[in-house]
Design an enzyme around this catalytic site. Structure first.
Site, PDB file in Angstrom:
ATOM      1  N   PHE A   1      38.078  42.616  36.983  1.00 49.72           N
ATOM      2  CA  PHE A   1      38.506  41.514  37.835  1.00 49.72           C
ATOM      3  C   PHE A   1      39.918  41.077  37.437  1.00 49.72           C
ATOM      4  O   PHE A   1      40.741  40.748  38.285  1.00 49.72           O
ATOM      5  CB  PHE A   1      37.531  40.338  37.734  1.00 49.72           C
ATOM      6  CG  PHE A   1      37.669  39.346  38.857  1.00 49.72           C
ATOM      7  CD1 PHE A   1      37.030  39.544  40.067  1.00 49.72           C
ATOM      8  CD2 PHE A   1      38.449  38.206  38.699  1.00 49.72           C
ATOM      9  CE1 PHE A   1      37.171  38.641  41.107  1.00 49.72           C
ATOM     10  CE2 PHE A   1      38.590  37.294  39.729  1.00 49.72           C
ATOM     11  CZ  PHE A   1      37.948  37.514  40.938  1.00 49.72           C
ATOM     12  N   GLU A   2      40.200  41.110  36.124  1.00 48.03           N
ATOM     13  CA  GLU A   2      41.539  40.797  35.634  1.00 48.03           C
ATOM     14  C   GLU A   2      41.846  41.621  34.385  1.00 48.03           C
ATOM     15  O   GLU A   2      40.929  42.023  33.660  1.00 48.03           O
ATOM     16  CB  GLU A   2      41.664  39.305  35.302  1.00 48.03           C
ATOM     17  CG  GLU A   2      41.671  38.407  36.513  1.00 48.03           C
ATOM     18  CD  GLU A   2      41.260  36.971  36.229  1.00 48.03           C
ATOM     19  OE1 GLU A   2      41.330  36.153  37.154  1.00 48.03           O
ATOM     20  OE2 GLU A   2      40.867  36.683  35.078  1.00 48.03           O
ATOM     21  N   SER A   3      43.127  41.861  34.139  1.00 44.40           N
ATOM     22  CA  SER A   3      43.616  42.439  32.894  1.00 44.40           C
ATOM     23  C   SER A   3      44.705  41.529  32.351  1.00 44.40           C
ATOM     24  O   SER A   3      45.400  40.857  33.111  1.00 44.40           O
ATOM     25  CB  SER A   3      44.200  43.843  33.117  1.00 44.40           C
ATOM     26  OG  SER A   3      43.211  44.749  33.559  1.00 44.40           O
TER      27      SER A   3
ATOM     28  N   PRO B   1      40.660  35.743  30.696  1.00 39.28           N
ATOM     29  CA  PRO B   1      41.607  36.634  30.015  1.00 39.28           C
ATOM     30  C   PRO B   1      42.244  36.001  28.774  1.00 39.28           C
ATOM     31  O   PRO B   1      42.480  36.691  27.766  1.00 39.28           O
ATOM     32  CB  PRO B   1      42.664  36.918  31.088  1.00 39.28           C
ATOM     33  CG  PRO B   1      41.942  36.738  32.375  1.00 39.28           C
ATOM     34  CD  PRO B   1      41.019  35.592  32.122  1.00 39.28           C
TER      35      PRO B   1
END
Length: 284
Positions: free
Chosen positions: A43-45, A74
């Site tokens: 979904f996020e990095s 994150p």
């Protein structure tokens, strides 16, 4: 270039919200960061680069669609990994410099993983929607609004429309319409649906395609909103729930300090450690 996969707001591995962390992205372009995020399909990095002091790092967060000015899980996941790499056995504190916000995070070893807590600063309260506008947003999710409480835009770095819905409305929710224009009109980036009594919520990406498992950037606004509504006491910690409908139940610990700053924390587990094979020049 090495990267790690971690699970955030997770009491065990393969729970909570997954995340890719690049602990040293020096030499990597924003375009390459975006492409790597799409490739990994998290979904996020988050991409880190060391600053002048040992515990300070610049940070950039990407979804598969765009870079975000601020994000919750994150930041916690990155801080936990920094503790693994640089923190030793004792408690530690980290400073992450995002493009538009600086965040302090405290970490400690906890069980087989870590516990991380960030100070999101004070919440900013935006527009309160009238009934007609709130009903329109609820209808876009096929949901049923909880009319006991107001729908309001609140931000601790990323503005959310906090939309109270019934328990049945939360369970049935699925974004059906594009909301970009409507959200821009009220100064919000996302909608966060809340079952107020259960302290549980859900949110989706802007296109309504991918549901987020556990949203730290929304947990802060929700905590501040609950205190403002008289549902919680300042200085009293409590927990929010998310991810149940995706089979990844997650616990997000929150507290609004007496001074007004919002704290968001949770457990982090390290899952995998990997290395990119192409030379940096090929990645851009």
């Amino acid at each position: 270039m090495e990267y790690w996969q971690v699970d955030v707001f997770a009491e065990r591995v393969l729970a909570g919200n997954g995340l890719a962390v690049f602990p040293d992205c020096r030499g990597l372009s924003p375009a390459a960061m975006q492409e790597l995020t799409r490739e990994l399909k998290q979904f996020e990095s988050i991409f880190l680069a060391p600053l002048d002091t040992h515990n300070a790092f610049s940070a950039r967060v990407f979804t598969v669609e765009e870079e975000l000015p601020f994000a919750g899980h994150p930041i916690l996941g990155a801080a936990a990994l920094l503790h693994q790499l640089h923190g030793g056995r004792s408690d530690a504190e980290w400073l992450l410099q995002l493009p538009e916000k600086q965040v302090r995070i405290a970490t400690r070893r906890h069980g087989k993983g870590f516990y991380a807590e960030m100070d999101q600063g004070p919440a900013e309260f935006g527009q309160v929607l009238d009934d007609a506008a709130a009903d329109t947003f609820a209808a876009a999710f096929g949901s049923e609004r909880d009319r006991r409480y107001p729908a309001q835009v609140v931000s601790t770095g990323l503005p959310y429309l906090l939309l109270p819905v019934t328990a049945a409305g939360l369970a049935a929710a699925k974004q059906r319409d594009s909301l970009d224009e409507a959200l821009a009109g009220i100064g919000a980036a996302f909608v966060f649906l809340m079952d107020v009594d259960a302290r549980e919520g859900r949110t989706w990406d802007p296109l309504g395609v991918v549901e987020d498992i556990a949203t730290g950037s929304a947990a802060g606004p929700v905590a501040a909103w609950r205190v403002a509504q008289g549902l919680e006491r300042p200085g009293q910690p409590f927990a929010l729930a998310q991810g149940r409908f995706l089979g990844r139940p997650s616990r997000l610990d929150v507290c609004v300090a007496a001074a007004g700053n919002v704290l968001v924390g949770g457990e982090v587990q390290l899952l995998a450690h990997a290395r990119l094979l192409p030379p940096l020049a090929e990645l851009g």
